[in-house]
Design a protein around this motif. Structure first.
Motif, short mmCIF file in Angstrom:
data_model
loop_
_atom_site.label_atom_id
_atom_site.label_comp_id
_atom_site.label_asym_id
_atom_site.label_seq_id
_atom_site.Cartn_x
_atom_site.Cartn_y
_atom_site.Cartn_z
N PRO A 185 0.69 -1.22 0.18
CA PRO A 185 -0.29 -0.03 -0.10
C PRO A 185 0.91 1.06 0.03
CG PRO A 185 -0.04 -1.07 2.27
CD PRO A 185 0.96 -1.86 1.20
N ARG A 186 2.19 1.16 0.23
CA ARG A 186 3.01 2.22 0.23
C ARG A 186 3.29 3.17 -1.00
NH1 ARG A 186 8.06 -0.24 3.06
NH2 ARG A 186 7.65 -1.71 0.90
N VAL A 187 3.23 2.15 -2.19
CA VAL A 187 3.36 2.49 -3.63
C VAL A 187 2.22 2.44 -4.34
CG1 VAL A 187 4.96 2.17 -5.66
CG2 VAL A 187 5.79 1.86 -3.46
N ALA A 188 1.98 3.66 -5.32
CA ALA A 188 0.83 3.56 -6.31
C ALA A 188 1.45 3.86 -7.51
CB ALA A 188 -0.39 4.56 -5.96
N PHE A 189 0.69 3.34 -8.75
CA PHE A 189 1.34 3.70 -9.79
C PHE A 189 0.43 4.48 -10.80
CE2 PHE A 189 3.92 -0.07 -8.72
CZ PHE A 189 4.93 0.44 -9.12
N LEU A 190 0.59 5.77 -11.48
CA LEU A 190 -0.26 6.49 -12.14
C LEU A 190 0.33 6.52 -13.62
CD1 LEU A 190 -2.55 8.40 -12.38
CD2 LEU A 190 -0.95 10.18 -11.65
N SER A 191 -0.53 6.22 -14.31
CA SER A 191 -0.04 5.98 -15.94
C SER A 191 -1.04 6.91 -16.74
CB SER A 191 -0.25 4.71 -16.71
OG SER A 191 0.51 3.64 -16.00
N ILE A 192 -0.27 7.67 -17.64
CA ILE A 192 -0.97 8.82 -18.20
C ILE A 192 -0.92 8.76 -19.89
CG2 ILE A 192 -1.28 11.41 -18.49
CD1 ILE A 192 0.50 11.37 -15.86
N SER A 193 -2.00 8.94 -20.45
CA SER A 193 -1.88 9.07 -22.07
C SER A 193 -2.60 10.24 -22.59
CB SER A 193 -2.56 7.51 -22.44
OG SER A 193 -2.70 7.85 -23.95
N THR A 194 -2.12 11.10 -23.34
CA THR A 194 -2.77 12.04 -23.87
C THR A 194 -2.53 12.42 -25.17
OG1 THR A 194 -3.02 14.58 -23.51
CG2 THR A 194 -0.83 13.70 -23.13
N ALA A 195 -3.29 12.84 -25.89
CA ALA A 195 -2.86 13.26 -27.15
C ALA A 195 -1.97 14.39 -27.40
CB ALA A 195 -4.05 13.50 -28.20
N PRO A 196 -0.95 14.52 -28.42
CA PRO A 196 -0.22 15.90 -28.27
C PRO A 196 -0.97 16.96 -28.71
CG PRO A 196 -0.03 14.28 -30.48
CD PRO A 196 -0.86 13.68 -29.51
N LEU A 197 -0.45 18.05 -28.10
CA LEU A 197 -0.93 19.20 -28.48
C LEU A 197 -0.80 19.82 -29.74
CD1 LEU A 197 -2.52 21.73 -27.06
CD2 LEU A 197 -0.35 22.67 -26.46
N CYS A 198 0.11 19.59 -30.49
CA CYS A 198 0.26 19.84 -32.20
C CYS A 198 0.89 18.56 -32.59
CB CYS A 198 1.60 21.11 -31.86
SG CYS A 198 1.85 21.31 -33.57
N PRO A 199 -0.08 17.90 -33.23
CA PRO A 199 0.28 16.45 -33.80
C PRO A 199 1.27 16.55 -34.99
CG PRO A 199 -2.08 16.71 -33.45
CD PRO A 199 -1.45 18.14 -33.36
N GLY A 200 1.42 17.80 -35.73
CA GLY A 200 2.33 18.01 -36.89
C GLY A 200 3.61 18.29 -36.37
N VAL A 201 3.85 18.64 -35.22
CA VAL A 201 5.28 19.13 -34.71
C VAL A 201 5.88 18.26 -33.52
CG1 VAL A 201 6.65 20.97 -33.72
CG2 VAL A 201 4.91 21.58 -35.20
N LEU A 202 4.99 18.10 -32.79
CA LEU A 202 5.41 16.77 -31.53
C LEU A 202 5.07 15.60 -32.03
CD1 LEU A 202 4.14 19.28 -28.55
CD2 LEU A 202 6.38 18.91 -29.65
N ALA A 203 5.98 14.47 -31.47
CA ALA A 203 5.56 13.14 -31.77
C ALA A 203 4.56 12.67 -30.89
CB ALA A 203 7.13 12.40 -31.18
N THR A 204 3.85 11.55 -31.36
CA THR A 204 2.56 10.99 -30.90
C THR A 204 2.77 10.35 -29.56
OG1 THR A 204 1.61 10.83 -33.05
CG2 THR A 204 0.47 9.70 -31.39
N ASN A 205 4.03 9.28 -29.57
CA ASN A 205 3.86 8.28 -28.47
C ASN A 205 5.18 8.83 -27.57
OD1 ASN A 205 1.68 7.00 -29.23
ND2 ASN A 205 2.83 5.91 -30.63
N GLU A 206 5.70 10.08 -27.69
CA GLU A 206 6.67 10.36 -26.81
C GLU A 206 6.75 11.74 -26.39
OE1 GLU A 206 10.35 10.10 -29.21
OE2 GLU A 206 10.26 7.73 -29.77
N LEU A 207 7.18 12.01 -25.00
CA LEU A 207 7.20 13.00 -24.53
C LEU A 207 8.88 13.80 -24.61
CD1 LEU A 207 5.07 12.57 -21.46
CD2 LEU A 207 4.56 13.54 -23.39
N SER A 208 9.00 14.98 -24.79
CA SER A 208 10.18 15.73 -24.84
C SER A 208 10.77 15.73 -23.48
CB SER A 208 9.89 17.19 -25.67
OG SER A 208 9.09 17.82 -24.59
N SER A 209 12.19 15.78 -23.89
CA SER A 209 13.01 15.92 -22.54
C SER A 209 12.56 17.13 -21.72
CB SER A 209 14.36 16.03 -22.94
OG SER A 209 14.77 17.18 -23.78
N TYR A 210 11.94 18.40 -22.27
CA TYR A 210 11.70 19.55 -21.37
C TYR A 210 10.64 19.00 -20.61
CZ TYR A 210 9.87 23.98 -20.31
OH TYR A 210 9.33 25.07 -19.51
N THR A 211 9.50 18.32 -21.23
CA THR A 211 8.25 17.75 -20.47
C THR A 211 8.74 16.75 -19.28
OG1 THR A 211 7.20 18.28 -22.70
CG2 THR A 211 6.08 16.69 -20.94
#
Length: 370
Positions: free
Chosen positions: A48-74
């Protein structure tokens, strides 16, 4: 409608329930949120000490940012969220862009735990804000992406995209406005006109200049027809370098992401205010009509009483005249009977009976005396 708060209300409620549980809880919950966001919360009773939170979201700019990857800055922005509690898991859950490992034992006790959990619930807004910051931060850099003067389509809500046009000295943000009802279009048009007037005043000289047009601005030429077909017009903001300097960057980004939500919130509140005023006005009119009706009924009753009183008065006056005359003649007769003559005149008795006889009056007929 977009939630203007940075923290996800549903995710915040689930994490509070998990943290405040007296006994270890086992949670395997999927959560979908506005803006194509999906959460998966996993907590096992054995640990009970650990919980896992998974997130999936569409890219804000599909033409510039990758679909399944987050940038290092993010990724760096997410790590700085709550360093003592939040840790990025090495293996992410399948179908999700990011999996966070939450160490619940390091969340402080007391009232501070509410603030920490609320900050963790802002992970989706952090991802979206970081993506837009990457576009705005170096807008005047020589190393900008190719096609910097072309509009960049940003999709926070699939039905409400907006555009960012990068120029050498400024960035133009254009919002196509769409509504389903004509009343919403009328209210929003009045709101945009007022927003333009207030934004051009000296009091708000530091705010980004705002403009509204019923037709698409020239910067959006060549875009898809479905993106430019609106009934509420186009709202544009001119963002300069000092609007994205230092701490102003985060505020500018969040205002741009929630502008559509703010407009719809304003329209909804205005409609509610108008409906309340109309309902109150209707109640006042109904009250006036009821009051007027009651006054008319009272006047009718008073008139009836007055008419009845007049007829009674006439009858009373008519009967009183008869009684007064009869009483006077009766008094006169009694006085004449009490008269005693000292001298007796022969034949006066017959004369009195014949010529001094008093007339008899009834309540219905009387003889007028000349």
């Amino acid at each position: 409608m977009t939630c203007i708060e940075r923290a996800s209300p549903a995710l915040n409620q689930i994490l509070l329930k998990l943290y405040s549980a007296e006994k270890p809880m086992e949670i395997d919950h999927h959560l979908y949120e506005f803006g194509s966001a999906e959460y998966h919360i996993l907590s096992e009773a054995s640990d009970p000490r650990v919980a896992f939170l998974s997130i999936s979201t569409a890219p804000l700019c599909p033409g510039v940012l990758a679909t399944n990857e987050l940038s290092s800055y993010t990724i760096e922005m997410i790590k700085a969220l709550c360093p003592a509690v939040v840790e990025i898991a090495e293996s992410r859950r399948e179908g999700y862009q990011l999996t966070l490992k939450l160490n619940l034992t390091k969340i402080p006790r007391g009232k501070d735990y509410i603030k920490v959990i609320k900050e963790i619930s802002t992970v989706h807004s952090v991802i979206l804000s970081s993506q837009l910051k990457e576009i705005l931060w170096n807008f005047n850099s020589d190393n900008a992406i190719k096609g910097m003067h072309k509009p960049i389509k940003l999709v926070y809500n699939p039905r409400e995209p907006f555009f960012v046009i990068r120029q050498p000295q400024q960035i133009i943000a254009v919002f196509p406005i769409r509504f389903a009802e004509k009343s919403d279009v009328i209210i929003s048009t009045a709101f945009f006109q007022e927003l333009v007037d207030v934004g051009s005043s000296d009091r708000y000289a530091k705010a980004p200049p705002c403009s509204w047009s019923a037709i698409p601005p020239p910067e959006l030429r060549g875009e898809a027809f479905e993106d430019l077909s609106t009934n509420g017009g186009f709202v544009s903001f001119d963002i300069s370098s000092h609007h994205v300097d230092g701490k102003r960057l985060d505020k500018t980004v969040w205002n741009l992401l929630n502008f559509n939500a703010y407009v719809r919130y304003h329209v909804k509140i205005t409609k509610g205010f108008i409906q309340r005023r109309m309902r109150k006005r209707l109640e006042n009119l109904v009250e006036v009509l009821h009051h007027r009706e009651s006054l008319e009924q009272d006047n009718e009753q008073i008139t009836r009483h007055q008419d009845a009183g007049c007829s009674c008065t006439k009858r009373l006056v008519r009967s009183s005249k008869y009684s007064i005359l009869k009483q006077r003649w009766g008094n006169l007769g009694r006085k004449l009977k009490r008269i005693h003559f000292r001298l007796k005149i022969q034949g006066f008795g017959r004369f009195r009976q014949r010529w001094l006889r008093l007339p008899k009056f009834s309540s219905r007929e009387y003889t007028k005396l000349d």
